[in-house]
Design a protein around this motif. Structure first.
Motif, PDB file in Angstrom:
ATOM      1  N   GLY A 234     -42.938   4.208 -19.355  1.00  0.00           N
ATOM      2  CA  GLY A 234     -42.999   5.555 -19.914  1.00  0.00           C
ATOM      3  C   GLY A 234     -41.753   6.402 -19.688  1.00  0.00           C
ATOM      4  O   GLY A 234     -41.656   7.519 -20.206  1.00  0.00           O
ATOM      5  N   ALA A 235     -40.783   5.911 -18.903  1.00  0.00           N
ATOM      6  CA  ALA A 235     -39.589   6.711 -18.621  1.00  0.00           C
ATOM      7  C   ALA A 235     -38.730   6.884 -19.885  1.00  0.00           C
ATOM      8  O   ALA A 235     -38.770   6.052 -20.790  1.00  0.00           O
ATOM      9  N   THR A 236     -37.962   7.974 -19.915  1.00  0.00           N
ATOM     10  CA  THR A 236     -36.916   8.143 -20.918  1.00  0.00           C
ATOM     11  C   THR A 236     -35.779   7.184 -20.581  1.00  0.00           C
ATOM     12  O   THR A 236     -35.385   7.086 -19.416  1.00  0.00           O
ATOM     13  N   PHE A 237     -35.256   6.465 -21.568  1.00  0.00           N
ATOM     14  CA  PHE A 237     -34.117   5.577 -21.343  1.00  0.00           C
ATOM     15  C   PHE A 237     -32.850   6.272 -21.844  1.00  0.00           C
ATOM     16  O   PHE A 237     -32.798   6.697 -23.005  1.00  0.00           O
ATOM     17  N   ILE A 238     -31.853   6.363 -20.962  1.00  0.00           N
ATOM     18  CA  ILE A 238     -30.592   7.025 -21.310  1.00  0.00           C
ATOM     19  C   ILE A 238     -29.517   5.941 -21.409  1.00  0.00           C
ATOM     20  O   ILE A 238     -29.263   5.211 -20.444  1.00  0.00           O
ATOM     21  N   VAL A 239     -28.906   5.827 -22.585  1.00  0.00           N
ATOM     22  CA  VAL A 239     -28.007   4.694 -22.843  1.00  0.00           C
ATOM     23  C   VAL A 239     -26.608   5.201 -23.208  1.00  0.00           C
ATOM     24  O   VAL A 239     -26.427   5.821 -24.260  1.00  0.00           O
ATOM     25  N   PRO A 240     -25.608   4.965 -22.344  1.00  0.00           N
ATOM     26  CA  PRO A 240     -24.224   5.271 -22.713  1.00  0.00           C
ATOM     27  C   PRO A 240     -23.858   4.491 -23.978  1.00  0.00           C
ATOM     28  O   PRO A 240     -24.061   3.279 -24.028  1.00  0.00           O
ATOM     29  N   THR A 241     -23.351   5.186 -24.980  1.00  0.00           N
ATOM     30  CA  THR A 241     -23.308   4.610 -26.324  1.00  0.00           C
ATOM     31  C   THR A 241     -21.934   4.691 -26.979  1.00  0.00           C
ATOM     32  O   THR A 241     -21.271   5.729 -26.925  1.00  0.00           O
ATOM     33  N   GLY A 242     -21.526   3.571 -27.593  1.00  0.00           N
ATOM     34  CA  GLY A 242     -20.317   3.531 -28.415  1.00  0.00           C
ATOM     35  C   GLY A 242     -20.692   3.021 -29.787  1.00  0.00           C
ATOM     36  O   GLY A 242     -20.928   3.766 -30.731  1.00  0.00           O
ATOM     37  N   ASN A 243     -20.824   1.682 -29.906  1.00  0.00           N
ATOM     38  CA  ASN A 243     -21.213   1.075 -31.182  1.00  0.00           C
ATOM     39  C   ASN A 243     -22.724   0.956 -31.349  1.00  0.00           C
ATOM     40  O   ASN A 243     -23.194   0.337 -32.309  1.00  0.00           O
ATOM     41  N   LEU A 244     -23.500   1.485 -30.420  1.00  0.00           N
ATOM     42  CA  LEU A 244     -24.963   1.535 -30.531  1.00  0.00           C
ATOM     43  C   LEU A 244     -25.650   0.182 -30.364  1.00  0.00           C
ATOM     44  O   LEU A 244     -26.827   0.050 -30.688  1.00  0.00           O
ATOM     45  N   GLY A 245     -24.951  -0.819 -29.837  1.00  0.00           N
ATOM     46  CA  GLY A 245     -25.580  -2.124 -29.645  1.00  0.00           C
ATOM     47  C   GLY A 245     -26.643  -2.069 -28.555  1.00  0.00           C
ATOM     48  O   GLY A 245     -27.782  -2.526 -28.741  1.00  0.00           O
ATOM     49  N   ASN A 246     -26.280  -1.489 -27.423  1.00  0.00           N
ATOM     50  CA  ASN A 246     -27.193  -1.389 -26.300  1.00  0.00           C
ATOM     51  C   ASN A 246     -28.394  -0.512 -26.669  1.00  0.00           C
ATOM     52  O   ASN A 246     -29.545  -0.823 -26.352  1.00  0.00           O
ATOM     53  N   ALA A 247     -28.130   0.579 -27.382  1.00  0.00           N
ATOM     54  CA  ALA A 247     -29.200   1.523 -27.732  1.00  0.00           C
ATOM     55  C   ALA A 247     -30.147   0.938 -28.785  1.00  0.00           C
ATOM     56  O   ALA A 247     -31.365   1.106 -28.693  1.00  0.00           O
ATOM     57  N   VAL A 248     -29.623   0.238 -29.781  1.00  0.00           N
ATOM     58  CA  VAL A 248     -30.503  -0.377 -30.783  1.00  0.00           C
ATOM     59  C   VAL A 248     -31.420  -1.399 -30.098  1.00  0.00           C
ATOM     60  O   VAL A 248     -32.608  -1.509 -30.435  1.00  0.00           O
ATOM     61  N   ALA A 249     -30.896  -2.108 -29.104  1.00  0.00           N
ATOM     62  CA  ALA A 249     -31.746  -3.055 -28.367  1.00  0.00           C
ATOM     63  C   ALA A 249     -32.901  -2.319 -27.683  1.00  0.00           C
ATOM     64  O   ALA A 249     -34.031  -2.813 -27.653  1.00  0.00           O
ATOM     65  N   ALA A 250     -32.631  -1.128 -27.145  1.00  0.00           N
ATOM     66  CA  ALA A 250     -33.703  -0.334 -26.510  1.00  0.00           C
ATOM     67  C   ALA A 250     -34.727   0.118 -27.555  1.00  0.00           C
ATOM     68  O   ALA A 250     -35.939   0.058 -27.327  1.00  0.00           O
ATOM     69  N   VAL A 251     -34.241   0.545 -28.718  1.00  0.00           N
ATOM     70  CA  VAL A 251     -35.135   0.984 -29.791  1.00  0.00           C
ATOM     71  C   VAL A 251     -36.031  -0.181 -30.237  1.00  0.00           C
ATOM     72  O   VAL A 251     -37.236  -0.021 -30.429  1.00  0.00           O
ATOM     73  N   TRP A 252     -35.446  -1.359 -30.358  1.00  0.00           N
ATOM     74  CA  TRP A 252     -36.218  -2.528 -30.789  1.00  0.00           C
ATOM     75  C   TRP A 252     -37.240  -2.934 -29.720  1.00  0.00           C
ATOM     76  O   TRP A 252     -38.367  -3.325 -30.036  1.00  0.00           O
ATOM     77  N   ALA A 253     -36.832  -2.857 -28.445  1.00  0.00           N
ATOM     78  CA  ALA A 253     -37.772  -3.218 -27.365  1.00  0.00           C
ATOM     79  C   ALA A 253     -38.984  -2.281 -27.410  1.00  0.00           C
ATOM     80  O   ALA A 253     -40.125  -2.716 -27.257  1.00  0.00           O
TER      81      ALA A 253
END
Ligand SMILES: *Cc1c(COP(=O)(O)O)cnc(C)c1O
Length: 417
Positions: A234-253
């Motif tokens: 339930g935590a908020t995930f904070i993702v340092p972002t450039g090309n959004l690869g790491n963040a898209v993986a979080a969105v998909w998870a």
């Protein structure tokens, strides 16, 4: 499971999507449908590799690689990801315990394991061509070094990467060739693009790419988000972002059913995403150089993956930017406030943390010792280098300098220089 391009819905297999990287229509590969997983399916899973095996099973279903999934996860993803408490409701997800001390090890190692297995049925070797501004090349080199049937050619801008980054690029030999290009990162990227469409280069080599738009780098990144979400649901995930690869993986998870709350994108001064969120208009400014150089991106290459479904992108998602001055003060304050030393990218996550309430996980994307020249003066002490990185920095290096010309790159691919 089939994959499709963000631009046309022709189905392709996972193996095809991995080998091609970019779709022929210029779009990015995405899963044709997202499976739905029950949290109970992960009962008894210990470690990221075990979580990945369960999580990625539906994504590999019916593919040539399906029988290899378990071995690929164990070979590529068996890296520790400690979830370190920073205060009563903030955690750091440490993604820097791999060989190149940055989170890109997960994606690069997984892609290398997949491609080397697909390569086993081919008689011509595969050549991976990558342009790097620093971190990607180091992770790709470490991941592919010694893999049979695959050769890697890395282009980086001579004199424009940090000393430790240069060392990580030039210490390999064997199946890794590193070229210091007389030009900037854009010149390196332009050369790679020219080679991909050049008849002679394509005749000389079977070319493929390992850049962050390859879905083989995104899928495994879902696994550490999942592994952490199971510990801090339930935590908020904070993702340092450039090309959004790491963040898209979080969105998909989150999309497949992992208990991730909101997702907060932490950018540096390249603030296309926060401005896009505020105005709904994508209005990139020229890219600025910042202290968090792996996030110096003004048009995130994975943005098309976020926007393709047509749904409102910003539901459960937001973005916050940090200037260099903010990054400096976050790096300087972290030891006292949280008892950790952070890299400048992770510092953007710490700044974003102050904008949200409730439990939050910050992705710590690189080890601070990779950025010693920035971090050490700010924290007033030496930052010890982790053993894997220290071992790399012991290896001898050799630099091959090349003019930023296609003819010169053709000579390298033809083994003429
Ligand atoms: C690549 C990188 C980022 C940015 O990740 P994206 O997937 O491109 O958004 C952040 N921090 C570090 C240390 C990186 O190497």
């Amino acid at each position: 499971m089939h994959y499709r391009s963000t631009r046309t819905d022709t189905p392709v297999s996972l193996a095809e999507a991995l080998s091609r990287g970019l779709a022929p229509d210029g779009g990015l590969y995405v899963p044709a449908v997202f499976p739905s997983l029950d949290v109970g399916a992960f009962a008894g899973c210990e470690g990221v590799a075990a979580v990945a095996e369960v999580l990625l099973a539906p994504f590999f279903a019916g593919d040539r690689l399906e029988p290899h999934l378990s071995a690929i996860c164990r070979e590529a993803l068996d890296l520790p990801v400690p979830v370190r408490p920073l205060d009563a409701d903030t955690w750091s997800m440490e993604l820097f315990h791999g060989p190149s001390a940055a989170f890109k090890d997960f994606g690069a190692r997984f892609l290398a394991s997949c491609l080397s297995r697909l390569q086993a049925n081919e008689d011509r070797p595969l050549t991976i061509l990558v342009a790097t501004s620093g971190d990607t090349g180091g992770a790709v080199a470490a991941a592919f070094h010694g893999k049979p049937g695959v050769e890697v050619v890395i282009l980086y801008p001579k004199g424009r990467v940090s000393e430790r980054q240069a060392h990580q690029l030039t210490c390999w030999g064997g199946n890794i060739r590193t070229l210091a290009i007389e030009g900037d990162f854009d010149a390196c990227q332009a050369l790679v693009k020219q080679a991909f469409v050049d008849d002679e280069c394509r005749r000389l080599r079977r070319l493929s790419s390992a850049n962050s738009i390859n879905i083989g780098r995104l899928l495994p990144q879902m696994a550490y988000h999942a592994h952490t979400a199971l510990q801090v649901p339930g935590a908020t995930f904070i993702v340092p972002t450039g090309n959004l690869g790491n963040a898209v993986a979080a969105v998909w998870a989150r999309r497949v059913g992992l208990p991730i709350g909101d997702i907060l994108l932490a950018t540096n001064a390249n603030d296309t995403l926060p401005r896009f969120e505020a105005t709904g208009v994508l209005d990139p400014h020229p890219t600025q150089s910042t202290l968090a150089n792996a996030m110096d991106v003004s048009v995130p290459s994975n943005l098309e993956r976020l926007t393709w479904s047509g749904e409102d992108v910003w539901v459960g998602l937001s973005a916050v930017s940090s200037s260099d001055a903010i990054l400096r003060s976050e790096v300087a304050a972290a030891p006292e406030r949280y008892g950790v030393v952070v890299c400048p990218h992770t510092a953007a996550g710490l700044h974003a943390r102050a904008q949200v309430e409730g439990p939050a996980v910050i992705a710590a994307t690189a080890h601070p010792s990779k950025f010693d020249t920035i971090v050490e003066p700010l924290v007033g002490r030496e930052v010890p280098v982790p053993p894997a990185l220290a071992a790399l920095l012991q290896r001898p290096t050799s630099e091959t300098v090349l003019p930023a010309e296609l003819d010169a790159l053709r000579d390298v691919l033809a083994d003429r220089r």
